[in-house]
Design an enzyme around this catalytic site. Structure first.
Site, PDB file in Angstrom:
ATOM      1  N   ARG A   1       0.829  -1.202   0.000  1.00 46.86           N
ATOM      2  CA  ARG A   1       0.000   0.000   0.000  1.00 46.86           C
ATOM      3  C   ARG A   1       0.870   1.262   0.000  1.00 46.86           C
ATOM      4  O   ARG A   1       1.761   1.381  -0.797  1.00 46.86           O
ATOM      5  CB  ARG A   1      -1.004  -0.009   1.142  1.00 46.86           C
ATOM      6  CG  ARG A   1      -1.796  -1.298   1.300  1.00 46.86           C
ATOM      7  CD  ARG A   1      -2.249  -1.962   0.010  1.00 46.86           C
ATOM      8  NE  ARG A   1      -3.023  -1.111  -0.877  1.00 46.86           N
ATOM      9  CZ  ARG A   1      -3.449  -1.463  -2.090  1.00 46.86           C
ATOM     10  NH1 ARG A   1      -3.177  -2.680  -2.551  1.00 46.86           N
ATOM     11  NH2 ARG A   1      -4.136  -0.651  -2.839  1.00 46.86           N
TER      12      ARG A   1
ATOM     13  N   CYS B   1      -7.964 -23.341  -4.890  1.00 50.18           N
ATOM     14  CA  CYS B   1      -8.897 -23.159  -6.009  1.00 50.18           C
ATOM     15  C   CYS B   1      -9.407 -21.722  -6.087  1.00 50.18           C
ATOM     16  O   CYS B   1      -9.891 -21.286  -7.142  1.00 50.18           O
ATOM     17  CB  CYS B   1     -10.077 -24.121  -5.869  1.00 50.18           C
ATOM     18  SG  CYS B   1     -11.133 -23.819  -4.421  1.00 50.18           S
TER      19      CYS B   1
ATOM     20  N   CYS C   1     -14.980 -21.099   2.345  1.00 50.13           N
ATOM     21  CA  CYS C   1     -14.194 -22.197   1.793  1.00 50.13           C
ATOM     22  C   CYS C   1     -15.120 -23.262   1.239  1.00 50.13           C
ATOM     23  O   CYS C   1     -16.234 -23.454   1.748  1.00 50.13           O
ATOM     24  CB  CYS C   1     -13.285 -22.788   2.869  1.00 50.13           C
ATOM     25  SG  CYS C   1     -12.212 -24.123   2.263  1.00 50.13           S
TER      26      CYS C   1
END
Length: 371
Positions: free
Chosen positions: A168, A347, A363
């Site tokens: 940032r 994934c 999840c």
């Protein structure tokens, strides 16, 4: 296999941790009750410390504020929840480098769905360089001093450590991609390090005995990934300066201001598909410091993590997605139940996907399904 190193205590920058596993700073996008319960479960699962991401440095920052009664109570409650589970807690002090004026300008397009959130991210990243380069010195000093005040409040709220968010705004000042200043805050690597150094110094002055972790964002070239942060060849400048300023440990990862799929890489990422994908950056940092280093990047396997720790490649291992997939990873590992671990598949469907779809971090294992 015995996981003696994972389970061994360590002085992490002066803070005693019961083992080597840390929950990496994560934006969850959940309701307060959901968030408290998820953090409680992760703490109860055996990890040594939880880093609470994006704690605003200034009064006007996004998210719960240490400066308001309600925000301070939120963070104090978090600290109580974590400490009750025999776990440490760290506040990641965060200063956004998003140009508020630019955000307001793009707001009508977002509200009418002419600008997607992914498009907005690209547009805001394009504004970072002009914003950093044109920032008045008086505003810079207000922000850097704000790190000190925020650290004081974090200590009062019950935090055991603070982490200076080296991505940032710190990362943008550090980066030649964004920082085109010609004064003492721009130009050479030493000058580009000055903003981050002053942030750390402000924390150290305000709370001299508080350990200071630094999220060290490393930019990669050939191929290019990340736009903020520090090039590998600049680490010889940045690492000693940060250590002299008061940093007591380094949390090393890839620089941001790129696609989220790069900083949170899935299993099919073209560059960062391997477990421990960001650990080579730790190897580079190790050349310039003897302070503890925490590594991160797709860590899921107890055997792999144990080897990295036992070999001294890293001193602690940080996980996000794996501890969301199975908060009990540490307890299962240390009690010989590794076969029962819900292994993160990387994934990105319900975790990163949940954030991108404004549904919060979840999840595929939740509810007992892989759907």
């Amino acid at each position: 296999m015995k996981y003696e190193t994972i389970g061994s205590p360590i002085s992490y920058g002066g803070l005693q941790l019961k083992n080597r596993i840390i929950f990496a700073p994560t934006s969850m996008g959940l309701t307060q009750d959901e968030y408290f319960e998820k953090i409680r479960r992760i703490a109860a699962g055996g990890c040594a410390m939880i880093i609470i991401g994006d704690v605003p440095v200034l009064k006007g920052g996004f998210g719960p504020s240490l400066y308001t009664r309600k925000g301070f109570a939120f963070y104090r409650r978090l600290a109580e929840i974590v400490h009750k589970e025999d776990c440490r807690i760290c506040a990641q002090l965060h200063q956004s480098d998003s140009n508020l004026a630019a955000m307001i300008r793009y707001l009508p397009g977002v509200l009418t769905h002419k600008i997607s959130m992914q498009d907005l991210r690209v547009l805001l990243n394009q504004q970072v360089g002009p914003y950093i380069t044109g920032m008045p010195v008086r505003k810079i000093r207000k922000i850097t001093e704000g790190f000190g005040k925020a650290a004081q409040l974090a200590r009062q709220a019950g935090f055991d450590m603070v982490q200076v968010h080296g991505d940032r705004m710190c990362g943008s000042f550090s980066s030649s991609v964004f920082n085109h200043r010609t004064d003492e805050y721009g130009g050479s690597a030493e000058h580009r390090a000055r903003f981050a150094v002053e942030c750390v110094q402000a924390v150290h002055r305000s709370v001299p005995d508080l350990p200071i972790d630094y999220k060290l964002a490393v930019r990669q070239e050939n191929p290019h990934y990340g736009n903020a942060g520090v090039l590998v060849e600049e680490l010889s400048v940045f690492v000693p300066l940060l250590e002299q300023a008061g940093v007591t440990s380094f949390h090393v990862t890839l620089a941001n201001h790129s696609n989220l799929e790069d900083t949170i890489p899935g299993a099919k990422h073209p560059q960062f598909s391997a477990e421990g994908c960001f650990l080579p950056f730790c190897d580079a940092v190790r050349q310039y410091t003897s302070l503890p280093i925490c590594g991160v990047g797709g860590l899921t396997s107890p055997d792999f993590v144990e080897k990295q720790l036992a070999d001294g490649r890293i001193d602690c291992a940080a996980m996000c997605r794996q501890l969301i997939a199975d908060p009990d990873w540490v307890n299962k590992t240390l009690h010989g139940q590794t076969g029962d671990i819900h292994r993160c598949l990387r994934c990105n469907r319900k975790c990163l996907g949940g954030i991108q779809q404004h549904q919060g971090v979840h999840c595929i294992y939740e509810g007992g399904n892989r759907t």
